[in-house]
Design an enzyme around this catalytic site. Structure first.
Site, short mmCIF file in Angstrom:
data_model
loop_
_atom_site.label_atom_id
_atom_site.label_comp_id
_atom_site.label_asym_id
_atom_site.label_seq_id
_atom_site.Cartn_x
_atom_site.Cartn_y
_atom_site.Cartn_z
N TYR A 183 0.80 -1.23 0.00
CA TYR A 183 0.00 0.00 0.00
C TYR A 183 0.84 1.28 0.00
CZ TYR A 183 -3.60 -3.37 1.12
OH TYR A 183 -4.44 -4.45 1.09
N HIS A 227 -4.88 6.05 -0.61
CA HIS A 227 -5.39 5.88 0.75
C HIS A 227 -4.31 6.15 1.80
CE1 HIS A 227 -9.18 4.99 2.50
NE2 HIS A 227 -9.05 3.70 2.71
N ASN A 244 -9.40 0.04 8.41
CA ASN A 244 -10.70 -0.21 9.04
C ASN A 244 -10.64 -0.28 10.56
OD1 ASN A 244 -11.31 -0.46 6.36
ND2 ASN A 244 -12.05 -2.55 6.49
#
Length: 186
Positions: free
Chosen positions: A14, A19, A63
């Protein structure tokens, strides 16, 4: 003390995705201040202490970001919380500050809201909207977007430096909010 959190997802997969804007901006800030993050197993996050600020990068995946935030917030008994995060409802190049509000479908903010309330400061960094939201937020910026992304991230980093020195959210908001995308020279 103020807890300053950059949101993102851990692991190389990532790195530098849309994000992870919060991680990238905090990394840039810490590097410019000639500091470094250390991993805290207690908070499952990378931490850096500077003046009366705790800079935090949760390593829980987006999350569950609220778990790290709540842990550090309670441990350090911070009075203020500022979250740096990507916002797909804002065009690339837009940087906005606000206090409180909804989560806009952002899973990191949902987690923080559920555990800490939603009355914290936010630095929203526009990443534009894609057709498939999940694919878009987990994708890297396109080459033609890099100059604008770099300029916006630099602007956000400078805003954070100003906030750290001034402790004045309203002044930071007034001085650094960009309602229209930055204009960069080619």
């Amino acid at each position: 003390m103020t807890l300053l959190v950059g949101l993102g997802n851990p692991t190389l997969r990532y790195d530098h995705t849309r994000h992870n804007a919060g991680f990238d901006i905090l990394d840039s800030l810490v590097s410019e201040l000639d500091l470094s993050f250390i991993f805290s197993p207690k908070h499952n996050a990378y931490l850096c202490v500077y003046k009366d600020f705790i800079l935090l990068k949760p390593q829980t995946y987006m999350n569950l970001s609220g778990e790290s935030v709540l842990s550090a917030k309670n441990f350090y008994k911070t009075k203020e919380l500022l979250i740096v995060h990507d916002d797909l409802d804002l065009p690339l190049g837009v940087v906005k500050f606000k206090k409180g509000g909804g989560n806009g479908g952002h899973n990191g903010l949902k987690s923080i809201d559920a555990l800490c309330s939603n009355s914290y400061y936010r630095l929203r960094v526009g990443i534009s909207k894609g057709i498939n939201i999940t694919e878009h937020v987990l994708s890297k910026f396109h080459n033609n977007e890099e100059p604008l992304k770099n300029a916006a991230f630099e602007h956000a980093k400078n805003a954070l430096k100003f906030f750290i020195e001034s402790h004045d959210f309203n002044a930071t908001q007034n001085r650094f909010t960009l309602k229209k995308p930055l204009q960069i020279e080619s």
